[in-house]
Enzyme design. Structure first.
Site, PDB file in Angstrom:
ATOM      1  N   GLN A 191       0.834  -1.213   0.000  1.00 19.46           N
ATOM      2  CA  GLN A 191       0.000   0.000   0.000  1.00 19.46           C
ATOM      3  C   GLN A 191       0.862   1.254   0.000  1.00 19.46           C
ATOM      4  O   GLN A 191       0.491   2.258  -0.612  1.00 19.46           O
ATOM      5  CB  GLN A 191      -0.924   0.023   1.223  1.00 19.46           C
ATOM      6  CG  GLN A 191      -2.217  -0.747   1.048  1.00 19.46           C
ATOM      7  CD  GLN A 191      -3.087  -0.245  -0.089  1.00 19.46           C
ATOM      8  OE1 GLN A 191      -3.298   0.951  -0.272  1.00 19.46           O
ATOM      9  NE2 GLN A 191      -3.606  -1.172  -0.872  1.00 19.46           N
TER      10      GLN A 191
ATOM     11  N   SER B  41     -24.267 -21.723 -21.690  1.00 20.08           N
ATOM     12  CA  SER B  41     -25.330 -22.564 -22.255  1.00 20.08           C
ATOM     13  C   SER B  41     -26.434 -22.813 -21.236  1.00 20.08           C
ATOM     14  O   SER B  41     -26.214 -22.705 -20.017  1.00 20.08           O
ATOM     15  CB  SER B  41     -24.744 -23.909 -22.679  1.00 20.08           C
ATOM     16  OG  SER B  41     -24.312 -24.621 -21.518  1.00 20.08           O
TER      17      SER B  41
ATOM     18  N   ASP C 237     -12.996  -7.147   6.210  1.00 23.35           N
ATOM     19  CA  ASP C 237     -11.777  -7.314   5.411  1.00 23.35           C
ATOM     20  C   ASP C 237     -11.093  -8.659   5.709  1.00 23.35           C
ATOM     21  O   ASP C 237     -10.718  -9.391   4.792  1.00 23.35           O
ATOM     22  CB  ASP C 237     -10.814  -6.157   5.694  1.00 23.35           C
ATOM     23  CG  ASP C 237      -9.657  -6.118   4.730  1.00 23.35           C
ATOM     24  OD1 ASP C 237      -9.822  -5.549   3.636  1.00 23.35           O
ATOM     25  OD2 ASP C 237      -8.590  -6.680   5.050  1.00 23.35           O
TER      26      ASP C 237
ATOM     27  N   HIS D 251      -6.388   0.142   7.598  1.00 24.96           N
ATOM     28  CA  HIS D 251      -7.022  -1.060   8.125  1.00 24.96           C
ATOM     29  C   HIS D 251      -7.467  -0.739   9.551  1.00 24.96           C
ATOM     30  O   HIS D 251      -6.772  -0.001  10.265  1.00 24.96           O
ATOM     31  CB  HIS D 251      -5.973  -2.192   8.140  1.00 24.96           C
ATOM     32  CG  HIS D 251      -6.546  -3.575   8.110  1.00 24.96           C
ATOM     33  ND1 HIS D 251      -7.886  -3.844   7.949  1.00 24.96           N
ATOM     34  CD2 HIS D 251      -5.940  -4.790   8.214  1.00 24.96           C
ATOM     35  CE1 HIS D 251      -8.066  -5.149   7.951  1.00 24.96           C
ATOM     36  NE2 HIS D 251      -6.912  -5.755   8.109  1.00 24.96           N
TER      37      HIS D 251
HETATM   38  N1  LIG Z   1      -1.411  -5.031   0.667  1.00 24.18           N
HETATM   39  C1  LIG Z   1      -2.477  -4.337   0.281  1.00 24.18           C
HETATM   40  O1  LIG Z   1      -2.685  -4.097  -0.903  1.00 24.18           O
HETATM   41  C2  LIG Z   1      -3.440  -3.767   1.314  1.00 24.18           C
HETATM   42  C3  LIG Z   1      -4.746  -3.410   0.904  1.00 24.18           C
HETATM   43  C4  LIG Z   1      -5.571  -2.725   1.795  1.00 24.18           C
HETATM   44  C5  LIG Z   1      -5.112  -2.443   3.077  1.00 24.18           C
HETATM   45  N2  LIG Z   1      -3.853  -2.850   3.469  1.00 24.18           N
HETATM   46  C6  LIG Z   1      -3.380  -2.481   4.788  1.00 24.18           C
HETATM   47  O2  LIG Z   1      -2.344  -1.517   4.615  1.00 24.18           O
HETATM   48  C7  LIG Z   1      -1.337  -1.667   5.618  1.00 24.18           C
HETATM   49  C8  LIG Z   1       0.013  -1.950   4.971  1.00 24.18           C
HETATM   50  O3  LIG Z   1      -0.082  -3.189   4.317  1.00 24.18           O
HETATM   51  P1  LIG Z   1       1.032  -3.694   3.261  1.00 24.18           P
HETATM   52  O4  LIG Z   1       0.497  -4.968   2.695  1.00 24.18           O
HETATM   53  O5  LIG Z   1       1.374  -2.584   2.334  1.00 24.18           O
HETATM   54  O6  LIG Z   1       2.224  -3.983   4.247  1.00 24.18           O
HETATM   55  P2  LIG Z   1       3.543  -4.860   3.991  1.00 24.18           P
HETATM   56  O7  LIG Z   1       3.349  -6.197   4.602  1.00 24.18           O
HETATM   57  O8  LIG Z   1       3.890  -4.803   2.558  1.00 24.18           O
HETATM   58  O9  LIG Z   1       4.608  -4.077   4.881  1.00 24.18           O
HETATM   59  C9  LIG Z   1       4.795  -2.674   4.744  1.00 24.18           C
HETATM   60  C10 LIG Z   1       6.138  -2.248   5.262  1.00 24.18           C
HETATM   61  O10 LIG Z   1       6.247  -2.514   6.647  1.00 24.18           O
HETATM   62  C11 LIG Z   1       7.625  -2.640   6.944  1.00 24.18           C
HETATM   63  N3  LIG Z   1       7.738  -3.288   8.265  1.00 24.18           N
HETATM   64  C12 LIG Z   1       7.156  -4.443   8.669  1.00 24.18           C
HETATM   65  N4  LIG Z   1       7.508  -4.699   9.967  1.00 24.18           N
HETATM   66  C13 LIG Z   1       8.295  -3.675  10.362  1.00 24.18           C
HETATM   67  C14 LIG Z   1       8.956  -3.351  11.575  1.00 24.18           C
HETATM   68  N5  LIG Z   1       8.867  -4.135  12.650  1.00 24.18           N
HETATM   69  N6  LIG Z   1       9.704  -2.211  11.621  1.00 24.18           N
HETATM   70  C15 LIG Z   1       9.797  -1.418  10.556  1.00 24.18           C
HETATM   71  N7  LIG Z   1       9.182  -1.662   9.383  1.00 24.18           N
HETATM   72  C16 LIG Z   1       8.455  -2.771   9.283  1.00 24.18           C
HETATM   73  C17 LIG Z   1       8.162  -3.449   5.774  1.00 24.18           C
HETATM   74  O11 LIG Z   1       9.526  -3.169   5.581  1.00 24.18           O
HETATM   75  C18 LIG Z   1       7.331  -2.922   4.601  1.00 24.18           C
HETATM   76  O12 LIG Z   1       8.006  -1.918   3.905  1.00 24.18           O
HETATM   77  C19 LIG Z   1      -1.838  -2.802   6.523  1.00 24.18           C
HETATM   78  O13 LIG Z   1      -2.591  -2.224   7.546  1.00 24.18           O
HETATM   79  C20 LIG Z   1      -2.743  -3.613   5.592  1.00 24.18           C
HETATM   80  O14 LIG Z   1      -3.720  -4.375   6.252  1.00 24.18           O
HETATM   81  C21 LIG Z   1      -3.024  -3.500   2.606  1.00 24.18           C
HETATM   82  C1  LIG Z   2      -5.898  -6.639  -0.980  1.00 27.11           C
HETATM   83  C2  LIG Z   2      -6.743  -7.071   0.210  1.00 27.11           C
HETATM   84  C3  LIG Z   2      -6.828  -8.588   0.274  1.00 27.11           C
HETATM   85  O1  LIG Z   2      -8.053  -6.560   0.002  1.00 27.11           O
HETATM   86  C4  LIG Z   2      -6.250  -6.436   1.535  1.00 27.11           C
HETATM   87  O2  LIG Z   2      -7.277  -6.539   2.487  1.00 27.11           O
HETATM   88  C5  LIG Z   2      -4.975  -6.995   2.096  1.00 27.11           C
HETATM   89  O3  LIG Z   2      -4.945  -7.300   3.300  1.00 27.11           O
HETATM   90  O4  LIG Z   2      -3.976  -7.072   1.366  1.00 27.11           O
HETATM   91 MG   LIG Z   3      -6.737  -7.073   4.387  1.00 27.87          MG
HETATM   92 MG   LIG Z   4      -8.982  -5.911   1.756  1.00 24.19          MG
END
Ligand SMILES: NC(=O)c1ccc[n+]([C@@H]2O[C@H](COP(=O)([O-])OP(=O)(O)OC[C@H]3O[C@@H](n4cnc5c(N)ncnc54)[C@H](O)[C@@H]3O)[C@@H](O)[C@H]2O)c1
Ligand SMILES: CC(C)(O)[C@@H](O)C(=O)O
Ligand SMILES: [Mg+2]
Ligand SMILES: [Mg+2]
Length: 346
Positions: free
Chosen positions: A41, A270, A208, A124
């Site tokens: 994100q 179909s 979610d 989130h």
């Molecule tokens: N992945 C998605 O597309 C998505 C979609 C919607 C919401 N979210 C939410 O967005 C937020 C970020 O998700 P994400 O998937 O981008 O995260 P991610 O798992 O890709 O991690 C993001 C960053 O966190 C850093 N990190 C992790 N642990 C750490 C620590 N202890 N100290 C310092 N840095 C640390 C990592 O280096 C990484 O750059 C979360 O709350 C997730 O639920 C994600």
């Molecule tokens: C992309 C998703 C599944 O919708 C998000 O909720 C995540 O945790 O990565």
């Molecule tokens: Mg999620």
């Molecule tokens: Mg989601």
């Protein structure tokens, strides 16, 4: 704010027409948005905000792969790219986009820099809702808001570059300044949302976690494996089993569902297929209902959060996760998929 009727139920939705980008920029013109974390994100939201003309900086652990990625995306060390501590110091809106488990370890660092009037932003409801497990309890004098894009950060960026937007949920948990609601909407527009759907932190995280463990990812992967296994065990070739389970799903039928609904997809198949699918869908629904209820209970009780935190804070967990994904990738099913994907005609 528009009231839109969804299948008979009125809901509040914010559209880009009524809250245009110019208004979002005006709302946040004095803010420095510090995007903390540059995983999935982080890049999507930070780059969209930057391209939309907001004042945005990135905070990331130095000497990590994500730090290098941020540099290659044009963030400049000392100007727009900082350590987590420094970015949180400089930011007036601290966008906490670390992994949900990672947010726990970094929370004291962020909390210390959340001076009165600043804004704490999440994508989130996890950290706040499961505070018994995360200990994330913001000071009372900051705004706490959420914009959760309903899809991958990769899609958020791709849709933005294509001139569209990904729909997001938004919520206000704490309004210390009286401006939290407007800030949440402005952030939603800034990160590249299409429409913004109002919710609260708990509803966002419960739905979610259920969605991704259920139909969106877990159930999808599981039911695909089950059908592929049945077809293979009954003597079908890998390509036939894959085509009838995945390729047709992603290339033909699910896009039709997305375009105009389930009945539209059915009506483009179909009569034989329609009869069979209508007869069998109830059986699948009844078979999966207990599992989905078990899943929701596990989410609502905090068990899923506990497991996410416990596994996510284990040293070497990323490698473990990668090993599990690699096992998936190396399986006959998904190796067949890799070959089938090469056979798509342009
Ligand atoms: N992945 C998605 O597309 C998505 C979609 C919607 C919401 N979210 C939410 O967005 C937020 C970020 O998700 P994400 O998937 O981008 O995260 P991610 O798992 O890709 O991690 C993001 C960053 O966190 C850093 N990190 C992790 N642990 C750490 C620590 N202890 N100290 C310092 N840095 C640390 C990592 O280096 C990484 O750059 C979360 O709350 C997730 O639920 C994600
Ligand atoms: C992309 C998703 C599944 O919708 C998000 O909720 C995540 O945790 O990565
Ligand atoms: Mg999620
Ligand atoms: Mg989601």
């Amino acid at each position: 704010m528009a009231t839109i009727n969804f299948g008979g139920v009125d809901e509040t939705v914010i559209t880009r027409d009524e809250f245009p980008l110019a208004q979002a920029r005006e709302t946040l013109k004095d803010e420095v948005i510090a995007v903390i974390g540059y995983g999935v994100q982080g890049p999507g939201q930070a780059l969209n905000l930057r391209d939309n003309g907001f004042n945005v900086i990135v905070g990331q652990r130095k000497d990590s792969a994500s730090w290098e990625k941020a540099k290659s995306d044009g963030w400049v060390e000392g100007e727009t790219l900082f350590s987590i501590e420094e970015a949180a110091e400089r930011g007036t809106i601290i966008a906490n986009l670390l992994s949900d488990a990672g947010q726990i370890a970094v929370w004291p660092t962020l909390k210390e820099r959340l001076k009165p009037g600043k804004t704490l932003y999440f994508s989130h409801g996890f950290g706040i809702t499961f505070k018994e497990h995360t200990s994330i309890v913001p000071p009372a004098d900051v705004d706490v808001i959420l914009v959760a894009p309903k899809g991958s950060g990769t899609s958020l960026r791709r849709l933005y570059l294509a001139g569209g937007g990904l729909n997001s949920s938004f919520a206000v948990y704490q309004d210390a300044t009286g401006k939290a609601y407007e800030k949440a909407i402005a952030m939603g527009i800034g990160v590249g949302s299409g429409y913004l759907f109002e919710t609260d932190f708990q509803k966002e995280v419960f739905s979610d976690l259920t969605g991704e463990r259920g139909v969106l990812m877990g159930a999808l992967a599981g039911i695909i494996e089950a059908q592929y296994q049945v077809l293979r065990q009954r003597g079908h070739s890998p390509s036939e089993a894959f085509n009838e389970t995945v390729e047709e799903l992603t290339q033909s039928l699910v896009p039709l569902v997305g375009e105009n609904g389930m009945d539209w997809m059915f009506s483009n198949c179909s009569v034989t297929a329609q009869r069979g699918a209508l007869d069998w869908k109830g059986k699948f629904r009844e078979a999966t209902l207990p599992v989905l209820n078990e899943l929701y209970d596990s989410v609502a009780s905090g068990k899923e959060a506990e497991r996410t935190i416990q596994r996510g804070s284990t040293p070497g967990y990323r490698q473990e996760l990668e090993a599990e994904l690699s096992e998936l990738r190396e399986s006959e099913l998904w190796q067949t998929g890799a070959t089938v994907r090469k056979l798509r005609s342009k």
